[in-house]
Motif scaffolding. Structure first.
Motif, PDB file in Angstrom:
ATOM      1  N   VAL A  45      27.156  43.741  20.276  1.00 25.83           N
ATOM      2  CA  VAL A  45      28.172  43.418  19.270  1.00 25.83           C
ATOM      3  C   VAL A  45      28.106  44.370  18.078  1.00 25.83           C
ATOM      4  O   VAL A  45      29.012  44.361  17.239  1.00 25.83           O
ATOM      5  CB  VAL A  45      28.037  41.958  18.794  1.00 25.83           C
ATOM      6  CG1 VAL A  45      28.234  41.000  19.944  1.00 25.83           C
ATOM      7  CG2 VAL A  45      26.695  41.715  18.120  1.00 25.83           C
ATOM      8  N   TRP A 426      25.229  33.677  23.446  1.00 25.17           N
ATOM      9  CA  TRP A 426      26.480  33.640  22.690  1.00 25.17           C
ATOM     10  C   TRP A 426      26.229  33.957  21.222  1.00 25.17           C
ATOM     11  O   TRP A 426      25.208  33.566  20.664  1.00 25.17           O
ATOM     12  CB  TRP A 426      27.129  32.261  22.777  1.00 25.17           C
ATOM     13  CG  TRP A 426      27.693  31.941  24.130  1.00 25.17           C
ATOM     14  CD1 TRP A 426      27.024  31.422  25.199  1.00 25.17           C
ATOM     15  CD2 TRP A 426      29.044  32.121  24.547  1.00 25.17           C
ATOM     16  NE1 TRP A 426      27.870  31.264  26.259  1.00 25.17           N
ATOM     17  CE2 TRP A 426      29.126  31.679  25.896  1.00 25.17           C
ATOM     18  CE3 TRP A 426      30.204  32.593  23.935  1.00 25.17           C
ATOM     19  CZ2 TRP A 426      30.312  31.712  26.622  1.00 25.17           C
ATOM     20  CZ3 TRP A 426      31.386  32.630  24.657  1.00 25.17           C
ATOM     21  CH2 TRP A 426      31.435  32.190  25.982  1.00 25.17           C
ATOM     22  N   GLU A 429      31.624  33.810  15.988  1.00 29.83           N
ATOM     23  CA  GLU A 429      32.275  34.350  14.805  1.00 29.83           C
ATOM     24  C   GLU A 429      32.977  33.230  14.036  1.00 29.83           C
ATOM     25  O   GLU A 429      33.059  32.093  14.500  1.00 29.83           O
ATOM     26  CB  GLU A 429      33.279  35.435  15.201  1.00 29.83           C
ATOM     27  CG  GLU A 429      32.662  36.611  15.945  1.00 29.83           C
ATOM     28  CD  GLU A 429      33.681  37.677  16.299  1.00 29.83           C
ATOM     29  OE1 GLU A 429      34.708  37.799  15.586  1.00 29.83           O
ATOM     30  OE2 GLU A 429      33.469  38.389  17.297  1.00 29.83           O
ATOM     31  N   GLN A 452      31.346  35.807  21.031  1.00 33.22           N
ATOM     32  CA  GLN A 452      30.969  36.930  21.887  1.00 33.22           C
ATOM     33  C   GLN A 452      30.005  36.436  22.963  1.00 33.22           C
ATOM     34  O   GLN A 452      28.950  35.887  22.656  1.00 33.22           O
ATOM     35  CB  GLN A 452      30.295  38.035  21.060  1.00 33.22           C
ATOM     36  CG  GLN A 452      31.158  38.611  19.946  1.00 33.22           C
ATOM     37  CD  GLN A 452      32.227  39.560  20.452  1.00 33.22           C
ATOM     38  OE1 GLN A 452      32.171  40.034  21.589  1.00 33.22           O
ATOM     39  NE2 GLN A 452      33.201  39.867  19.600  1.00 33.22           N
ATOM     40  N   THR A 454      27.524  37.733  25.040  1.00 33.21           N
ATOM     41  CA  THR A 454      26.789  38.995  25.108  1.00 33.21           C
ATOM     42  C   THR A 454      26.252  39.276  26.505  1.00 33.21           C
ATOM     43  O   THR A 454      25.990  40.429  26.843  1.00 33.21           O
ATOM     44  CB  THR A 454      25.639  38.998  24.088  1.00 33.21           C
ATOM     45  OG1 THR A 454      24.739  37.926  24.363  1.00 33.21           O
ATOM     46  CG2 THR A 454      26.166  38.838  22.675  1.00 33.21           C
ATOM     47  N   SER A 457      29.317  40.750  28.131  1.00 33.46           N
ATOM     48  CA  SER A 457      29.985  41.745  27.289  1.00 33.46           C
ATOM     49  C   SER A 457      31.482  41.473  27.243  1.00 33.46           C
ATOM     50  O   SER A 457      32.311  42.358  27.461  1.00 33.46           O
ATOM     51  CB  SER A 457      29.719  43.176  27.795  1.00 33.46           C
ATOM     52  OG  SER A 457      30.122  44.122  26.819  1.00 33.46           O
ATOM     53  N   THR A 459      34.630  39.080  25.051  1.00 37.30           N
ATOM     54  CA  THR A 459      35.025  38.346  23.859  1.00 37.30           C
ATOM     55  C   THR A 459      35.924  37.185  24.266  1.00 37.30           C
ATOM     56  O   THR A 459      36.793  37.338  25.124  1.00 37.30           O
ATOM     57  CB  THR A 459      35.739  39.275  22.869  1.00 37.30           C
ATOM     58  OG1 THR A 459      34.857  40.360  22.537  1.00 37.30           O
ATOM     59  CG2 THR A 459      36.115  38.551  21.597  1.00 37.30           C
ATOM     60  N   ARG A 482      34.893  43.549  25.914  1.00 39.74           N
ATOM     61  CA  ARG A 482      34.342  43.206  24.611  1.00 39.74           C
ATOM     62  C   ARG A 482      35.209  43.827  23.523  1.00 39.74           C
ATOM     63  O   ARG A 482      35.513  45.019  23.557  1.00 39.74           O
ATOM     64  CB  ARG A 482      32.917  43.736  24.462  1.00 39.74           C
ATOM     65  CG  ARG A 482      32.298  43.438  23.086  1.00 39.74           C
ATOM     66  CD  ARG A 482      30.963  44.136  22.898  1.00 39.74           C
ATOM     67  NE  ARG A 482      31.083  45.576  22.690  1.00 39.74           N
ATOM     68  CZ  ARG A 482      31.357  46.157  21.520  1.00 39.74           C
ATOM     69  NH1 ARG A 482      31.583  45.421  20.439  1.00 39.74           N
ATOM     70  NH2 ARG A 482      31.422  47.470  21.410  1.00 39.74           N
ATOM     71  N   VAL A 485      33.331  42.873  16.840  1.00 42.35           N
ATOM     72  CA  VAL A 485      33.107  41.667  16.053  1.00 42.35           C
ATOM     73  C   VAL A 485      33.964  41.711  14.787  1.00 42.35           C
ATOM     74  O   VAL A 485      34.117  42.764  14.169  1.00 42.35           O
ATOM     75  CB  VAL A 485      31.623  41.541  15.675  1.00 42.35           C
ATOM     76  CG1 VAL A 485      31.408  40.462  14.629  1.00 42.35           C
ATOM     77  CG2 VAL A 485      30.795  41.242  16.910  1.00 42.35           C
TER      78      VAL A 485
END
Length: 494
Positions: A45, A426, A429, A452, A454, A457, A459, A482, A485
């Motif tokens: 991210v 995770w 945001e 996200q 992770t 990868s 969003t 992805r 962020v």
């Protein structure tokens, strides 16, 4: 009418963020980050990004029929150029994003804000200008908008969308394509004055906002009507003013929290020049009377640092407001992952609190609402009014990663929490409350945000029923890629 010359003349200025006569030469940071990224997917991210994004999300669950609109988001997207890497997570060039929700589908678009800085550095193939946490001196800087990264918030207002930053003008974007239209000057005499990243709505459809430049010891306050015309401005003297990121409005007041920083002499980036003085100075709450636009009162609280506030309302002779307060200096923390270090989130030393400012006695007191947290938000219909629900992100006590991984709706009266934890892999945001049309309560609607994943990868747009967050998302809209962020954003219902 405020004097631009007087304002800029008294400040160190973001136009000289860290001009030191030395250019960034940090290929070692670049190499160390990418070596760490191969070992730790969570660092993805904070990785660099290039190009535009468009895609349809795969919806899991069912999007509510009455949830329709656009979720605008903004954050840093370019951290590297020419084999060099920025030092701080706040430095990256703005990457605006648009999540369009309609008819049970979600479409995503993202593109860089084409600021002067972004265009000049793209042509040069290397960084030219200083950023918040990185000192670079390769090109002349004649105004703060030359170094404007437009990377902090995306504000839909009066038919337009604006990319906002801390120390410069708003940048207007096309609401559909996100193409950059250019710098927004609200009034000729306010050209290049800072227009901060957290404006607050008034019930009549207008906006309040402020601007601050380090070292100026003055805040500029703006009042815009619903058409975007500036109706009132004022310069407010605030001694030892250095970093103010957010503020709150009530029916009769504006409140700014000023953390105890001093500003060292030029020669380094602004982040490096901010010197924590928690042992010598308090956290100050500066109360401004909306009727006169003058400082009414200043309260002192125990020294803490702060980025984000929730909401405020007037309660007789008191003002009550919510904020996330952090123990100690939190400015260096976002620099850690930029060099490949994932340490426990410092917000474990933070808490969401409700602050009461008693105008009659001059005393301030606090009540704890929630522990490890950030990004407080309230329902848009209660801004500047009495609210009973505060939305915050949290860090689960059992989280080994110690990153923001939960969404929590806190009852400010009872202290009860309706929360959901995403689990390992995770990073969550900022989320916002989106009311239904004609909503009768603060939970009559949805909680909408981005997370996200992770491990994959990817969003993901998340949608919760605001009446029952603990049962988890009613829908997830997963992108096949992805996206960068984001820091902040706003939902525009259609």
């Amino acid at each position: 009418m405020p004097s631009r010359r007087h304002f800029f003349g008294r400040c160190a200025g973001l136009a000289a963020l860290g001009a030191s006569g030395q250019a960034l030469a940090d290929s070692a940071r670049y190499r160390s980050f990418h070596a760490a990224l191969e070992r730790d997917a969570r660092l993805g991210v904070y990785a660099d990004f290039a190009g535009e994004l468009t895609g349809e999300a795969t919806v899991l669950g069912r999007l509510p029929r009455d949830l329709s609109g656009v979720f605008y988001r903004n954050g840093p997207g370019r951290f590297e150029l020419g084999g060099e890497r920025y030092h701080h997570g706040f430095d990256g060039d703005g990457f605006a994003q648009r999540w369009a929700i309609a008819d049970g589908k979600v479409a995503h678009r993202g593109r860089f804000v084409a600021t002067h800085k972004f265009e000049q550095e793209s042509r040069a193939g290397r960084f030219l200008y200083s950023a918040f946490g990185t000192s670079i001196d390769r090109a002349p800087v004649r105004s703060n908008d030359v170094v404007n990264v437009a990377n902090t918030n995306l504000l839909p207002f009066n038919g337009a969308v604006y990319a906002l930053w801390e120390g410069g003008s708003a940048t207007e974007l096309d609401p559909e394509t996100l193409a950059t239209r250019g710098i927004k000057t609200w009034r000729p005499d306010l050209k290049a004055m800072p227009f901060s990243a957290h404006p607050k709505a008034d019930p009549d459809g207008g906006l309040w906002n402020f601007g601050n430049l380090p070292g100026a010891d003055q805040l500029i306050v703006y009042r815009l009507d619903a058409r975007g015309a500036v109706t009132r401005t004022a310069l407010l003297p605030v001694p030892h003013l250095n970093m103010v990121h957010d503020f709150v409005v009530s029916a009769r007041h504006l409140v700014f929290l000023v953390p105890p920083y001093a500003l060292d002499q030029p020669g380094k980036s602004l982040a490096e020049r901010l010197r924590w003085q928690g042992g010598e100075r308090p956290l100050r709450a500066v109360v401004v009377d909306k009727a006169t636009l003058t400082v009414r009162q200043v309260f002192e609280l125990p020294a803490r640092s702060v980025f984000h506030l929730g909401n405020a309302w007037d309660d007789g002779a008191c003002i009550r407001l919510d904020a996330v307060l952090h123990q100690g200096d939190i400015v260096p923390e976002p620099a850690l992952p930029m060099r490949g270090e994932m340490r426990p989130y410092q917000a474990q030393r933070s808490s969401a609190v409700q602050i009461t400012l008693d105008l009659a006695s001059g005393q301030a007191r606090e009540a704890r609402l929630f522990g490890v947290s950030e990004f407080p938000r309230v329902a848009p219909q209660v801004v500047a009014r009495r609210h009973r629900k505060l939305l915050v992100l949290g860090v689960s006590p059992a989280s080994a990663a110690q990153v923001l991984d939960s969404v929590n709706l806190v009852d400010t009266d009872s202290g009860q929490v309706d929360g959901y934890r995403f689990g390992p892999g995770w990073q969550v945001e900022e989320h916002v409350l989106v009311p239904r049309a004609g909503a009768g309560t603060e939970t009559d609607g949805y909680v909408v945000g981005v997370a996200q994943d992770t491990r994959r990868s990817q969003t993901v747009l998340t949608v919760f029923d605001a009446r029952n967050v603990k049962d988890g998302p009613v829908a997830l809209a997963r992108l096949g890629y992805r996206a960068p962020v984001c820091f902040h954003g706003n939902f525009l219902a259609t």
